[in-house]
Scaffold this motif. Structure first.
Motif, PDB file in Angstrom:
ATOM      1  N   VAL B  14       6.488   2.914  -6.645  1.00 19.24           N
ATOM      2  CA  VAL B  14       5.087   2.510  -6.758  1.00 19.24           C
ATOM      3  C   VAL B  14       5.002   0.993  -6.616  1.00 19.24           C
ATOM      4  O   VAL B  14       5.728   0.259  -7.285  1.00 19.24           O
ATOM      5  N   LEU B  15       4.133   0.568  -5.718  1.00 18.81           N
ATOM      6  CA  LEU B  15       3.883  -0.863  -5.540  1.00 18.81           C
ATOM      7  C   LEU B  15       2.494  -1.177  -6.085  1.00 18.81           C
ATOM      8  O   LEU B  15       1.508  -0.556  -5.682  1.00 18.81           O
ATOM      9  N   ILE B  16       2.427  -2.132  -7.012  1.00 18.96           N
ATOM     10  CA  ILE B  16       1.124  -2.549  -7.533  1.00 18.96           C
ATOM     11  C   ILE B  16       0.742  -3.861  -6.862  1.00 18.96           C
ATOM     12  O   ILE B  16       1.400  -4.880  -7.060  1.00 18.96           O
ATOM     13  N   GLY B  17      -0.281  -3.805  -6.045  1.00 24.03           N
ATOM     14  CA  GLY B  17      -0.741  -5.001  -5.349  1.00 24.03           C
ATOM     15  C   GLY B  17      -0.426  -4.926  -3.863  1.00 24.03           C
ATOM     16  O   GLY B  17       0.728  -4.706  -3.478  1.00 24.03           O
ATOM     17  N   HIS B  18      -1.457  -5.059  -3.057  1.00 28.60           N
ATOM     18  CA  HIS B  18      -1.238  -5.056  -1.612  1.00 28.60           C
ATOM     19  C   HIS B  18      -1.786  -6.347  -1.012  1.00 28.60           C
ATOM     20  O   HIS B  18      -2.770  -6.363  -0.267  1.00 28.60           O
ATOM     21  N   GLY B  19      -1.129  -7.441  -1.373  1.00 27.73           N
ATOM     22  CA  GLY B  19      -1.457  -8.738  -0.768  1.00 27.73           C
ATOM     23  C   GLY B  19      -0.439  -9.032   0.315  1.00 27.73           C
ATOM     24  O   GLY B  19       0.219  -8.128   0.833  1.00 27.73           O
ATOM     25  N   MET B  20      -0.299 -10.303   0.659  1.00 23.81           N
ATOM     26  CA  MET B  20       0.621 -10.669   1.742  1.00 23.81           C
ATOM     27  C   MET B  20       2.062 -10.306   1.383  1.00 23.81           C
ATOM     28  O   MET B  20       2.797  -9.743   2.186  1.00 23.81           O
ATOM     29  N   VAL B  21       2.457 -10.635   0.131  1.00 23.00           N
ATOM     30  CA  VAL B  21       3.835 -10.372  -0.273  1.00 23.00           C
ATOM     31  C   VAL B  21       4.069  -8.865  -0.438  1.00 23.00           C
ATOM     32  O   VAL B  21       5.097  -8.330  -0.013  1.00 23.00           O
ATOM     33  N   GLY B  22       3.083  -8.172  -1.013  1.00 19.73           N
ATOM     34  CA  GLY B  22       3.200  -6.720  -1.169  1.00 19.73           C
ATOM     35  C   GLY B  22       3.402  -6.052   0.177  1.00 19.73           C
ATOM     36  O   GLY B  22       4.245  -5.163   0.331  1.00 19.73           O
ATOM     37  N   HIS B  23       2.635  -6.501   1.160  1.00 15.41           N
ATOM     38  CA  HIS B  23       2.762  -5.870   2.472  1.00 15.41           C
ATOM     39  C   HIS B  23       4.098  -6.201   3.123  1.00 15.41           C
ATOM     40  O   HIS B  23       4.711  -5.348   3.764  1.00 15.41           O
ATOM     41  N   ARG B  24       4.559  -7.442   2.935  1.00 12.02           N
ATOM     42  CA  ARG B  24       5.879  -7.790   3.482  1.00 12.02           C
ATOM     43  C   ARG B  24       6.952  -6.888   2.869  1.00 12.02           C
ATOM     44  O   ARG B  24       7.902  -6.482   3.540  1.00 12.02           O
ATOM     45  N   PHE B  25       6.761  -6.567   1.578  1.00 12.08           N
ATOM     46  CA  PHE B  25       7.709  -5.665   0.900  1.00 12.08           C
ATOM     47  C   PHE B  25       7.691  -4.287   1.563  1.00 12.08           C
ATOM     48  O   PHE B  25       8.741  -3.689   1.826  1.00 12.08           O
ATOM     49  N   LEU B  26       6.496  -3.777   1.875  1.00 12.70           N
ATOM     50  CA  LEU B  26       6.413  -2.463   2.541  1.00 12.70           C
ATOM     51  C   LEU B  26       7.096  -2.513   3.909  1.00 12.70           C
ATOM     52  O   LEU B  26       7.810  -1.580   4.298  1.00 12.70           O
ATOM     53  N   GLU B  27       6.882  -3.611   4.623  1.00 14.89           N
ATOM     54  CA  GLU B  27       7.533  -3.748   5.937  1.00 14.89           C
ATOM     55  C   GLU B  27       9.051  -3.755   5.787  1.00 14.89           C
ATOM     56  O   GLU B  27       9.770  -3.117   6.565  1.00 14.89           O
ATOM     57  N   ALA B  28       9.517  -4.470   4.769  1.00 18.09           N
ATOM     58  CA  ALA B  28      10.965  -4.546   4.549  1.00 18.09           C
ATOM     59  C   ALA B  28      11.517  -3.169   4.184  1.00 18.09           C
ATOM     60  O   ALA B  28      12.626  -2.801   4.601  1.00 18.09           O
ATOM     61  N   LEU B  29      10.746  -2.402   3.420  1.00 16.79           N
ATOM     62  CA  LEU B  29      11.175  -1.020   3.117  1.00 16.79           C
ATOM     63  C   LEU B  29      11.234  -0.198   4.399  1.00 16.79           C
ATOM     64  O   LEU B  29      12.192   0.545   4.642  1.00 16.79           O
ATOM     65  N   ALA B  30      10.186  -0.344   5.227  1.00 12.27           N
ATOM     66  CA  ALA B  30      10.119   0.447   6.461  1.00 12.27           C
ATOM     67  C   ALA B  30      11.264   0.081   7.395  1.00 12.27           C
ATOM     68  O   ALA B  30      11.862   0.956   8.028  1.00 12.27           O
ATOM     69  N   GLU B  31      11.583  -1.228   7.465  1.00 11.69           N
ATOM     70  CA  GLU B  31      12.689  -1.659   8.319  1.00 11.69           C
ATOM     71  C   GLU B  31      13.989  -0.990   7.891  1.00 11.69           C
ATOM     72  O   GLU B  31      14.890  -0.772   8.699  1.00 11.69           O
ATOM     73  N   LEU B 112       9.366   0.697  -9.833  1.00 10.10           N
ATOM     74  CA  LEU B 112       8.038   0.091  -9.872  1.00 10.10           C
ATOM     75  C   LEU B 112       8.148  -1.361  -9.403  1.00 10.10           C
ATOM     76  O   LEU B 112       9.024  -2.095  -9.869  1.00 10.10           O
ATOM     77  N   VAL B 113       7.269  -1.753  -8.484  1.00 10.21           N
ATOM     78  CA  VAL B 113       7.289  -3.135  -7.997  1.00 10.21           C
ATOM     79  C   VAL B 113       5.928  -3.770  -8.258  1.00 10.21           C
ATOM     80  O   VAL B 113       4.893  -3.250  -7.837  1.00 10.21           O
ATOM     81  N   LEU B 114       5.950  -4.886  -8.965  1.00 10.15           N
ATOM     82  CA  LEU B 114       4.713  -5.596  -9.244  1.00 10.15           C
ATOM     83  C   LEU B 114       4.565  -6.735  -8.243  1.00 10.15           C
ATOM     84  O   LEU B 114       5.436  -7.597  -8.136  1.00 10.15           O
ATOM     85  N   ALA B 115       3.457  -6.708  -7.503  1.00 13.23           N
ATOM     86  CA  ALA B 115       3.155  -7.800  -6.575  1.00 13.23           C
ATOM     87  C   ALA B 115       1.690  -8.137  -6.789  1.00 13.23           C
ATOM     88  O   ALA B 115       0.867  -8.059  -5.890  1.00 13.23           O
ATOM     89  N   THR B 116       1.379  -8.495  -8.045  1.00 17.96           N
ATOM     90  CA  THR B 116      -0.023  -8.648  -8.432  1.00 17.96           C
ATOM     91  C   THR B 116      -0.571 -10.027  -8.123  1.00 17.96           C
ATOM     92  O   THR B 116      -1.747 -10.284  -8.342  1.00 17.96           O
ATOM     93  N   GLY B 117       0.307 -10.936  -7.642  1.00 22.76           N
ATOM     94  CA  GLY B 117      -0.175 -12.234  -7.209  1.00 22.76           C
ATOM     95  C   GLY B 117      -0.635 -13.110  -8.347  1.00 22.76           C
ATOM     96  O   GLY B 117      -0.077 -13.083  -9.442  1.00 22.76           O
ATOM     97  N   SER B 118      -1.667 -13.899  -8.099  1.00 21.60           N
ATOM     98  CA  SER B 118      -2.139 -14.805  -9.125  1.00 21.60           C
ATOM     99  C   SER B 118      -3.655 -14.789  -9.149  1.00 21.60           C
ATOM    100  O   SER B 118      -4.295 -14.212  -8.277  1.00 21.60           O
ATOM    101  N   TYR B 119      -4.196 -15.398 -10.179  1.00 22.78           N
ATOM    102  CA  TYR B 119      -5.661 -15.513 -10.249  1.00 22.78           C
ATOM    103  C   TYR B 119      -6.024 -16.986 -10.311  1.00 22.78           C
ATOM    104  O   TYR B 119      -5.234 -17.808 -10.779  1.00 22.78           O
ATOM    105  N   PRO B 120      -7.218 -17.322  -9.851  1.00 19.24           N
ATOM    106  CA  PRO B 120      -7.620 -18.725  -9.878  1.00 19.24           C
ATOM    107  C   PRO B 120      -7.846 -19.172 -11.314  1.00 19.24           C
ATOM    108  O   PRO B 120      -8.433 -18.445 -12.116  1.00 19.24           O
TER     109      PRO B 120
END
Lengths: 130, 870
Positions: B14-31, B112-120
């Motif tokens: 389970v990946l929590i967060g689909h930002g730039m880093v989260g998506h790069r993680f999915l790509e790395a999994l797919a690779e 479980l992977v947390l890629a929740t990023g940051s808040y302003p």
């Protein structure tokens, strides 16, 4: 390809005078069609000519005096401008560069030298003295 | 990992967060083909999949939210990944190994992977939640700001860091009067030092953004309706504003981790090891801005986030090797159009370090290098001009081969021994985006037989990220090719091994007036006697035309052999347009024209049905003429006193002017008269590329002279001459060559400058590129044309005098000669037939090319024998 060479004549002036009496002909649908006098073509340049059925051809006279003819329409832009391109030669074979986007076409075969999938029609040529 | 051997019940990631880093993680999994053997579920809070947050501001230059997307359309489906959009995770139960989302969805995870990023971070000031207060982080934030800004005039950004300046750019893009309020004494306090901040401030203020530094925001003041009307600042001042954007930094979003008992850092951030795994629970990972990396830092840049994504994916896939132990935070970016770069120890925190500064507040350039006592380059800051970044960053940690002061001087003023990429060690990283070293790039040439820059880019990926290293990459590739004995061609084309400047010298010295002569005597062996090519023909024609009176060649560019050398524009003395028609530009010197002449242009355009448009050079362009109409049109124009504008030639185009002293209350000289004089003097001058000029009557510079090849600006004492300016794709402000010149001095200097340019420039090299390329740059040109260091000024002036004395209007010459008119027919065998393919359709009360007729069915292709091909 050519049936006559005007380059053997003594002077350039005599050659040009002779060129006025020489007709440039193209092989179109199995018949020879006259399109202009040799003297109407500037060596190293082309001119557009209209065939009886409305097709446009680009006719060229190269530096060595040889004639070439290909379709006048530039397949990359649709514009009828190939006759206005500059001539060049690559590995001894003459080509014309489209004046719009500069793609080159072999004058003997109509093959585009910058895109192997593109060819324009090429016509056989000859000169006939009146 | 346990699941690698699982068979019947695939494990769940389970990946929590689909930002730039989260998506790069999915790509790395797919690779690594992990989705083939595991169920992957993604919980995404935002209403859209991952997008390029770094480029958020580009929305205002026309990029749509869809274009910002990072996710290929079929990515999720192709890899069988379950993406839940707009359904953020709300809690984690580590004992039960479940994640619950807002919708109530509960998923049991193996990993479980947390890629929740940051808040302003929003400072706790009174009124911070009022209507009209925003943060700048997501596309939704941006859309909300855009909507609110429609009814606003002024906007203020709280925070003058990287993101704050991005937000200020956005507000400016929305047309608001923009303020930036920064608590620190300077802008971008994290990346740049005081001097850099000052340079940045000056440049940004020049753009109309008001900067307030060293002040805090104390209160957001609201009006009667509860919306923002002003801010009270810590220095007691009040800033009226309709809208406030908080951009005072970000904080890791670690709430979910805290709530399920995972350790977080003192200042936030989920504690992870070098595989981005939480030490408490080996099933849980954290990556990107929400993680406190193994080196004890939280990284707010995307590149380290990507590295963490890959490290985590490698660990989960059971691959050895990958780890994240820290990253280089060097950055080079463009903020509000200003280059800003910072690398290594930018603030000079290393004990005993020294620094070297270069500061030119006139041009807004600031550079600082931090140097160790032994000369090792430790880091630096570059503002306003970050070209050197590509060279300096890889040199960090080594002793550069040049003295540090030479490394920060601008290229024109630097010592001749400029620092080349050859000085870099093999392990220097040239492309930071893809981590490619100099050694790898060299190997691409020596071992993988790449012979061009594009091939090397493809082979190594270098230069395919941000592109800041391409200049250095090109030099490296060329040097390596040279070292390998592969000649990097300096010659003009396949026909000549000489450069254009060399051909100019040959033509001038040997008085060669024929292209065929030049080709047969000086061309490459294999090209002699041949046809030449479309590159050298117009180039040689231009050289012969520039020198015509001096070498005794005919002055008319279409006589004899010359006719066969000219591009179609020069051949028909008009500009070819996309449907095979031509456009016509009569000369209007200095942009001054009588009503009578304006009427003639109007009548001609109307009678021939031409499309008319005002050009950028204060002239009128008429479009849509067939070749056979050109002489008829020009007969009317010449009759009315017009002459060729040479819009078709590599020649002087226009000398633009402001109205000057005669009418303008600010003018100090007669700029119109000077512009007309200059345009008439240099009209028809053939050159390596087009030449543009302008004359401004005062320092307000309304004629935009500094964007021209040679620009003249009036002073109360005379004229200042600027050279090498350019607009277009690669804008450059012209450099001051000489000041307070009399009329005669000005003309003499321009004569010399133009002839020196024509003599030494490459084919199609504008003065701006020439000035940058020529050895010694502006100083050398000044030495030659002002101080006559080569002793050639008499000759340059004589060449120009020849040109001026022999100028004839090409169109008048053409019309007077039936032979020259013969070429203006659509068809050699039907001189009276117009070309039926040149057609037009109406648009906004004028014509436009009918392209449909050109796109119509093409006639059958016939073989040489004239029979239809199969």
């Amino acid at each position: 390809m050519t049936t006559l060479s005007v380059e053997t004549l003594e002077t350039a002036e005599a050659a040009e005078a002779a060129a006025q009496s020489v007709t440039v002909e193209l092989r179109v649908d199995g018949a020879w069609v006259g399109v202009c006098k040799l003297g109407q073509l500037t060596p190293g340049r082309g001119a557009a000519a209209l065939l009886p059925d409305g097709r446009q051809v680009a006719v060229f006279r190269d530096r060595g005096g040889a004639l070439h003819a290909i379709a006048n329409q530039d397949p990359f832009t649709g514009a009828y401008v190939l006759s206005r391109g500059l001539l060049g030669s690559a590995a001894g074979r003459p080509y014309v560069a489209s004046p719009l986007l500069k793609q080159r076409f072999d004058l003997a075969t109509g093959q585009c030298l910058d895109d192997e999938n593109v060819t324009v029609a090429a016509y056989r040529t000859r000169m006939r003295r009146e | 990992m346990t699941f690698m051997t699982a068979a019947a019940n695939p494990p769940t990631i389970v990946l929590i967060g689909h930002g730039m880093v989260g998506h790069r993680f999915l790509e790395a999994l797919a690779e690594r083909r992990v989705p083939d053997r595991a169920r992957v579920v993604v919980l995404c809070e935002e209403p859209r999949p991952a997008y390029d947050r770094v480029q958020l501001t580009s929305y205002f230059s026309g990029r749509t939210p869809d274009e910002l997307s990072l996710v290929a359309e079929d990515f999720m489906a192709r890899h069988g990944i379950e993406l839940h959009i707009g359904d953020p995770a709300t809690s984690i139960d580590r004992a039960a190994r479940t994640v619950t989302a807002r919708s109530g969805l509960t998923i049991t995870y193996d990993t479980l992977v947390l890629a929740t990023g940051s808040y302003p971070f929003v400072p706790p000031v009174p009124g911070k939640d009022a209507e009209g207060c925003f943060v700048y982080r997501t596309i939704e934030d941006l859309l909300a700001i855009e909507e609110y800004a429609a009814g606003s005039r002024t906007g203020a950004v709280v925070g003058g860091g990287l993101l704050g300046l991005e937000a200020a750019g956005a507000l400016k893009g929305l047309g608001l009067a923009t303020h930036v309020v920064e608590f620190a004494p300077r802008l971008m306090p994290v990346q740049v030092d005081e001097g850099g901040g000052e340079a940045l401030r000056r440049t940004i203020e020049k753009m109309g953004v008001e900067v307030h530094t060293g002040v805090g925001t104390q209160e957001i003041v609201t009006g009667e309706g509860g919306s923002v009307i002003a801010m009270n600042l810590s220095d007691g001042s009040v800033l009226d504003t309709d809208l406030v954007v908080f951009s005072a930094g970000v904080r890791p979003r670690d709430q979910l981790a805290r709530e399920c008992g995972l350790p977080v850092g003192e200042r936030g951030g989920i504690v992870v090891d070098e595989w981005c795994r939480t030490p408490e629970d080996e099933r849980v990972y954290a990556i990107g801005e929400c993680a406190l990396a193994a080196d004890g830092r939280v990284y707010g840049l995307v590149a380290p986030g990507y590295d963490m994504a890959v490290a985590a994916a490698q660990a989960i896939a059971g691959e050895a090797g990958g780890s994240f132990t820290g990253a280089d935070t060097s950055t080079k970016l463009k903020l509000l159009g200003v280059d800003v770069a910072s690398f290594g120890d930018a603030h000079g925190t290393t004990p005993g370090c020294l620094d070297v500064h270069y500061c030119d507040s006139r041009s807004g350039i600031y550079k600082k290098l931090v140097i160790a006592e032994d000369g090792t380059l430790l880091g630096g800051v570059l503002v306003g001009d970050a070209d050197a970044y590509g060279m300096l960053r890889p040199l960090t940690g080594s002793i550069p081969p040049l003295a540090p002061e030479q490394l920060v001087l601008p290229s024109g003023a630097a010592a001749p021994a400029a620092l080349g990429p050859s000085a870099l060690p093999d392990d220097a990283v040239i492309c930071n985006c893809h981590n490619v070293t100099k050694g790898t790039i060299r190997a691409a040439v020596t071992e993988h037989e790449c012979t061009t820059v594009p091939q090397v880019k493809k082979c190594t990926k270098a230069g395919s990220g941000c592109g800041s290293c391409v200049k250095v990459l090109t030099t490296l590739v060329n040097e390596e090719l040279k070292a390998g004995g592969i000649t990097v061609e300096a010659g003009l084309c396949g026909c000549f091994s000489h450069t254009r400047a060399e051909l100019y010298e040959i033509v001038r010295a040997l008085r060669i007036t024929s292209y065929a002569d030049l080709l047969d005597r000086h061309g490459r062996q294999e090209a002699r006697g041949g046809e030449g090519c479309e590159i050298c023909k117009p180039t040689v024609a231009s050289i012969i035309a520039s020198l015509a009176p001096t070498i005794g060649a005919g002055g008319y560019v279409l006589d004899g052999e010359q006719a066969s050398l000219q591009d179609t524009n020069d051949h028909f003395l008009a500009n070819l347009q996309k449907n095979g028609s031509y456009s016509i530009v009569p000369r209007i010197p200095g942009g001054e024209i009588t009503p009578e002449k304006l009427i003639v242009i109007g009548e001609v355009a109307r009678d021939f049905g031409l499309y008319t448009k005002i050009t950028g050079g204060q002239r009128i362009d008429m479009f849509g003429a067939r070749v056979d109409q050109l002489p008829l049109i020009w007969a009317r124009l010449v009759d009315a006193g017009f002459e060729s504008g040479h819009a078709y030639g590599k020649a002087l185009r226009t000398v633009k002017s402001c109205v000057g002293q005669t009418w303008c209350r600010y003018g100090v000289q007669d700029s119109v008269k000077m512009a007309i004089d200059l345009e008439l003097r240099y009209r028809g001058l053939r050159s390596p590329h087009k030449l543009k000029s302008a004359v401004s009557g005062c320092a307000r510079e309304c004629a935009e002279a500094r964007g021209k090849d040679f620009g003249v600006i009036a002073t109360s004492h005379g004229w200042n001459l600027y050279v090498g300016g350019n607009g277009g794709a690669d804008p450059r402000h012209a450099d001051l060559l000489a000041q307070d010149l009399s009329d005669a001095e000005l003309v003499r200097l321009i004569d010399r400058f133009l002839m020196f340019y024509i003599r030494t420039a490459d084919r199609l090299e504008r003065t701006s590129a020439w000035l940058e390329r020529i050895d010694g740059g502006l100083e050398h040109v000044r030495d030659v044309v002002v101080h006559d260091s080569l002793g050639i000024c008499d000759e340059l002036e004589a060449l120009m005098a020849d040109h001026v004395a022999n100028y004839r209007d090409e169109w008048a010459q053409t019309l007077n000669d039936p032979d020259r008119l013969r070429r203006f027919v659509s068809f050699v065998n039907a001189p009276d037939a117009p070309d039926p393919s040149v057609c037009f359709t109406p648009e906004r009360d004028q014509i436009k090319p009918d392209l449909e007729i050109l796109a119509g069915p093409t006639l059958p292709v016939r073989t040489l024998e004239g029979t239809p091909s199969a």
